[in-house]
Design an enzyme around this catalytic site. Structure first.
Site, short mmCIF file in Angstrom:
data_model
loop_
_atom_site.label_atom_id
_atom_site.label_comp_id
_atom_site.label_asym_id
_atom_site.label_seq_id
_atom_site.Cartn_x
_atom_site.Cartn_y
_atom_site.Cartn_z
N GLY A 18 -53.18 21.27 16.03
CA GLY A 18 -52.31 20.11 16.25
C GLY A 18 -50.87 20.40 15.90
N ALA A 19 -50.40 21.59 16.24
CA ALA A 19 -49.06 22.02 15.83
C ALA A 19 -48.04 21.98 16.96
CB ALA A 19 -49.11 23.43 15.24
N ASP A 68 -58.76 22.01 22.05
CA ASP A 68 -59.14 20.60 21.92
C ASP A 68 -60.25 20.54 20.88
OD1 ASP A 68 -60.05 18.01 22.10
OD2 ASP A 68 -60.12 17.97 24.29
N VAL A 69 -59.95 20.03 19.69
CA VAL A 69 -60.93 20.05 18.61
C VAL A 69 -62.10 19.10 18.85
CG1 VAL A 69 -59.26 20.81 16.88
CG2 VAL A 69 -59.69 18.35 17.21
N SER A 146 -54.09 11.13 5.00
CA SER A 146 -53.08 10.09 5.16
C SER A 146 -53.16 9.17 3.96
CB SER A 146 -53.32 9.28 6.43
OG SER A 146 -52.51 8.11 6.46
N TYR A 159 -58.78 4.60 11.78
CA TYR A 159 -57.97 5.69 11.25
C TYR A 159 -58.18 5.85 9.75
CZ TYR A 159 -53.78 8.56 10.48
OH TYR A 159 -52.91 9.57 10.12
N ALA A 160 -58.18 4.73 9.02
CA ALA A 160 -58.38 4.78 7.57
C ALA A 160 -59.75 5.35 7.24
CB ALA A 160 -58.23 3.38 6.97
N LYS A 163 -59.70 9.17 7.76
CA LYS A 163 -58.96 9.92 6.75
C LYS A 163 -59.67 9.86 5.39
CE LYS A 163 -55.71 11.38 9.46
NZ LYS A 163 -55.56 12.81 9.77
#
Length: 253
Positions: A18-19, A68-69, A146, A159-160, A163
């Site tokens: 993801g860079a 693509d992970v 995050s 998302y929470a 992470k």
């Protein structure tokens, strides 16, 4: 400024998923500036070339690899390919997606899309490289978490959760792969990057972030670089299983 060939990281190899932009690009540039050869991955070929240009601008070297992970076999194939060229010293599982949506509007498909990209994608990446690094007997693994995975936030349920799962994964892998490997995570707060520009452009959002943050601003992408270099280097040799917040002191309760 040319890459620093006098640092402990000079001559080592890093892989960052993801860079192609944002924090992943900033981490890649920071490690390249320390003399590391950096393999960057992503799905946007043009953006990855921009990352390579940024790496070259600090005198560093790097290569770009499409990845693509969410394709479970892809990280393993990349690890096998890169390992043929020589051992990898540092791996950063940074690839992921975000979703801002109230829980009652979040479908099963929405939720699992985030979990597959962030949790499974991080796991298969760390497993693929970690297995080889463990057999070699040394290496450093990092994941991007995050602050929302620590404190939660309304509208970020998927998302929470993803992470928070990464945080637990990091702590567990730190136990499993010690003492040969260290496994840590960086938990950024709000940073000015492409992925959240649509949110930070809203005055109300920016005011709320600043009100909850002692440093009263969002982070700049390049500010993740020094912490990344520290975690990649010998200064963090006695640190593992840690989730390091980089969030301007944002309130957790």
């Amino acid at each position: 400024m040319p890459a620093d060939q006098t640092t402990p990281l000079a001559g080592q190899r890093a892989v960052i998923t993801g860079a192609s932009r944002g924090l992943g690009r900033a981490m890649a540039v920071a490690l390249a500036a320390q003399g590391m050869s950096v393999a960057v991955t992503g799905r946007d070929e043009a953006a990855m070339q921009d990352t390579l240009t940024a790496i070259q601008s600090v005198g560093g070297t790097g290569t770009a690899h499409s990845l693509d992970v969410t394709e479970p076999d892809a990280p393993e194939a990349l690890a096998a390919k890169l390992w043929q060229e020589g051992p990898v010293d540092v791996v950063i599982a940074n690839a992921g997606i975000s979703l801002v949506k109230p829980a009652i509007e979040t479908s099963d498909e929405d939720f699992m899309q985030v979990i597959n990209a962030n949790v499974l994608g991080t796991f298969v990446t760390l497993r693929a490289f970690g297995e080889r690094m463990h057999a070699r007997g040394q290496g450093k693994l990092l994941a991007t978490s995050s602050d929302i995975g620590i404190r939660g936030s309304a509208g970020w349920v998927a998302y929470a959760a993803s992470k928070g799962a990464i945080n637990a994964m990091v702590k567990t892998l730190a136990w499993e792969w010690a003492p040969k490997l260290t496994v840590n995570a960086i938990a950024p707060g709000a940073f000015a990057t492409d992925i959240n520009s649509h949110l930070l452009s809203q005055d109300a959002v920016m005011q709320a972030i600043c009100a909850d943050t002692p440093l009263a601003r969002v982070g700049r992408a390049e500010e993740i670089g020094p912490l990344t270099a520290f975690l990649a280097g010998p200064g963090s040799d006695f640190m593992t299983g840690q989730i390091l917040s980089l969030d301007g002191g944002i309130q957790k309760s």
